[in-house]
Design a protein around this motif. Structure first.
Motif, PDB file in Angstrom:
ATOM      1  N   SER A 267       0.838  -1.200   0.000  1.00 10.80           N
ATOM      2  CA  SER A 267       0.000   0.000   0.000  1.00 10.80           C
ATOM      3  C   SER A 267       0.868   1.243   0.000  1.00 10.80           C
ATOM      4  CB  SER A 267      -0.886   0.015   1.238  1.00 10.80           C
ATOM      5  OG  SER A 267      -0.100   0.208   2.399  1.00 10.80           O
ATOM      6  N   LEU A 269       0.682   3.707   1.960  1.00 10.89           N
ATOM      7  CA  LEU A 269       1.023   4.058   3.343  1.00 10.89           C
ATOM      8  C   LEU A 269       2.244   3.284   3.808  1.00 10.89           C
ATOM      9  CD1 LEU A 269       0.312   5.663   5.844  1.00 10.89           C
ATOM     10  CD2 LEU A 269      -1.219   3.798   6.547  1.00 10.89           C
ATOM     11  N   GLN A 302       2.570  10.485  -1.757  1.00  9.46           N
ATOM     12  CA  GLN A 302       1.788  11.423  -0.945  1.00  9.46           C
ATOM     13  C   GLN A 302       0.561  11.932  -1.707  1.00  9.46           C
ATOM     14  OE1 GLN A 302       2.033  12.047   2.125  1.00  9.46           O
ATOM     15  NE2 GLN A 302       4.128  11.596   2.777  1.00  9.46           N
ATOM     16  N   ASN A 304      -1.081  10.427  -4.048  1.00 12.11           N
ATOM     17  CA  ASN A 304      -2.069   9.382  -4.355  1.00 12.11           C
ATOM     18  C   ASN A 304      -2.375   8.472  -3.171  1.00 12.11           C
ATOM     19  OD1 ASN A 304      -2.436   9.574  -7.453  1.00 12.11           O
ATOM     20  ND2 ASN A 304      -0.213   9.600  -7.203  1.00 12.11           N
ATOM     21  N   ILE A 305      -1.993   8.888  -1.970  1.00 10.75           N
ATOM     22  CA  ILE A 305      -2.083   7.984  -0.828  1.00 10.75           C
ATOM     23  C   ILE A 305      -3.521   7.506  -0.552  1.00 10.75           C
ATOM     24  CG2 ILE A 305      -2.357   9.740   0.996  1.00 10.75           C
ATOM     25  CD1 ILE A 305      -0.155   8.012   2.514  1.00 10.75           C
ATOM     26  N   ASP A 306      -4.482   8.338  -0.866  1.00 12.15           N
ATOM     27  CA  ASP A 306      -5.880   7.938  -0.642  1.00 12.15           C
ATOM     28  C   ASP A 306      -6.596   7.526  -1.934  1.00 12.15           C
ATOM     29  OD1 ASP A 306      -5.778   8.480   2.127  1.00 12.15           O
ATOM     30  OD2 ASP A 306      -6.085  10.624   1.729  1.00 12.15           O
ATOM     31  N   ALA A 307      -5.921   7.657  -3.055  1.00 14.57           N
ATOM     32  CA  ALA A 307      -6.569   7.406  -4.344  1.00 14.57           C
ATOM     33  C   ALA A 307      -6.306   6.001  -4.885  1.00 14.57           C
ATOM     34  CB  ALA A 307      -6.111   8.445  -5.364  1.00 14.57           C
ATOM     35  N   SER A 309      -4.762   1.797  -4.074  1.00 11.83           N
ATOM     36  CA  SER A 309      -4.605   0.814  -2.997  1.00 11.83           C
ATOM     37  C   SER A 309      -3.255   0.124  -3.000  1.00 11.83           C
ATOM     38  CB  SER A 309      -5.722  -0.239  -3.102  1.00 11.83           C
ATOM     39  OG  SER A 309      -5.692  -0.876  -4.373  1.00 11.83           O
TER      40      SER A 309
END
Length: 376
Positions: A267, A269, A302, A304-307, A309
């Motif tokens: 991921s 993260l 950073q 694309n961290i939420d965009a 998986s």
């Protein structure tokens, strides 16, 4: 082609100039003899055309003992170039270059054709220079004529005794380059004496390092730099000289093997966490077999961290890689085109073996070029 077997040279006063030499010069090879003054390098070269007769052992040319050859005919069949050219001042350049063909009985038309061909080959227009005398030429031009004269009778072997030693650095470099081109074109066997290690490294297919009449090492420039076989050889070369010749340094010696990597299914993260732990702003993406897939930057993670998986969704292809067989010179050339300043080093299966960065290249070479470390 030329073989030395247990060859020694002792002068009448008892001085032993050369001691028990055993080596072979291959056909078409450019062999450099180097060492300090009095080491026997020039004597060794001169024994090939019997300007210095050897006193023990045997020297053979194409399997024939040179002692059985007529010395005059032997010398006419071997080209010879010395530092001060040895041109006859009262002869024109055409007469100087055509001297050996004339002695060998060539007809005038054949001789003139050969002379003009050679003057043109060494960069002297025969229509302009053939009728000139040596005093009308610069030192570099005279040396070109000396090379042309050595080639005139189309010898298989050319002996060169510090031919560029008296020239200024720019002219010397130009003539070195021209001689290398001629050697590549004509495939002559050249035995070249010098005291300049930079010249030896540039010119030689192999280099023989001599001291006190003995041959300490005969190897390629690469092996000589990487694996000096004797303390004197290492000292004579200079311990830092290898860093002045990055073409001789394997890339494996300047690369970092502890590379920050990430698997493609990780991921963003976890990748960012790995990045912070490794104190880097770039991760190389590899599969479970260490095959290089691409890279990801801190910015991409950073942003694309939420965009996304997984890391594989935002991999950037690697534009520049180096094989493990590359050199530090290859790395220096590639560095200007490497995004993020990183050049992955891979094997033939594209498995990641290390990286070279602009930082490692700068730190590796700057410390040596700035004079740090051991003295030469």
């Amino acid at each position: 082609m030329i073989r030395f077997e247990n060859v020694s040279k002792v002068y009448p006063d008892g001085f032993q100039a050369v001691k028990d030499l055993n080596f072979e010069i291959q056909e078409g090879e450019f062999l450099v003899l180097i060492g300090p003054s009095g080491c026997g390098k020039t004597t060794t070269m001169k024994m090939i055309n019997r300007l210095e007769p050897h006193t023990a052992g045997s020297i053979t040319l194409h399997g024939q003992d040179i002692k059985k050859a007529n010395p005059v005919e032997l010398r006419r069949s071997i080209g010879y170039v010395i530092q001060q050219t040895g041109l006859f001042p009262h002869y024109t350049l055409e007469q100087n270059v055509g001297l050996v063909p004339d002695l060998k009985g060539w007809d005038k038309a054949k001789k003139k054709q050969r002379v003009y061909e050679l003057l043109d080959m060494v960069g002297l227009d025969p229509e302009i220079y053939a009728s000139r005398y040596p005093k009308e030429l610069s030192g570099g031009q005279q040396q070109r004529v000396g090379v042309a004269r050595a080639l005139a009778a189309d010898p298989e072997v050319i002996l060169m005794d510090e031919p560029f030693g008296a020239l200024d650095p720019i002219t010397r470099q130009q003539l070195q380059d021209q001689l290398l081109l001629l050697h590549q074109k004509l495939k002559k066997t050249i035995v070249f004496v010098t005291h300049d290690m930079d010249e030896a490294l540039k010119m030689g297919d192999r280099i023989a390092v001599m001291k006190s009449g003995t041959m300490l090492q005969l190897d390629s420039p690469e092996k000589l730099l990487r694996e000096p076989a004797h303390g004197f050889v290492e000292e004579f070369i200079g311990k830092k000289r290898v860093y002045q010749n990055p073409a001789f340094i394997p890339v494996t010696e300047v690369m970092k093997t502890n590379v920050a990597t990430v698997l493609p299914k990780r991921s963003p993260l976890r990748a960012v966490t790995n990045m912070r732990q490794r104190k880097t702003d770039t991760l190389l993406v590899v599969d479970e077999h260490d095959v290089l897939l691409g890279l990801v930057s801190a910015y991409d993670l950073q942003f694309n961290i939420d965009a996304v998986s997984t890391v594989e969704e935002i991999i950037t292809p690697v534009q520049v890689t180096l094989p493990v067989t590359a050199t530090a010179k290859d790395a220096l050339i590639a560095a200007k085109d490497a995004p993020f300043g990183i050049i992955p080093v891979v094997d033939k299966h594209q498995r990641l073996k290390g990286i070279v960065t602009r930082g490692t290249l700068i730190s590796t070479f700057a410390s040596h070029w700035a004079g740090k470390g051991d003295e030469e």
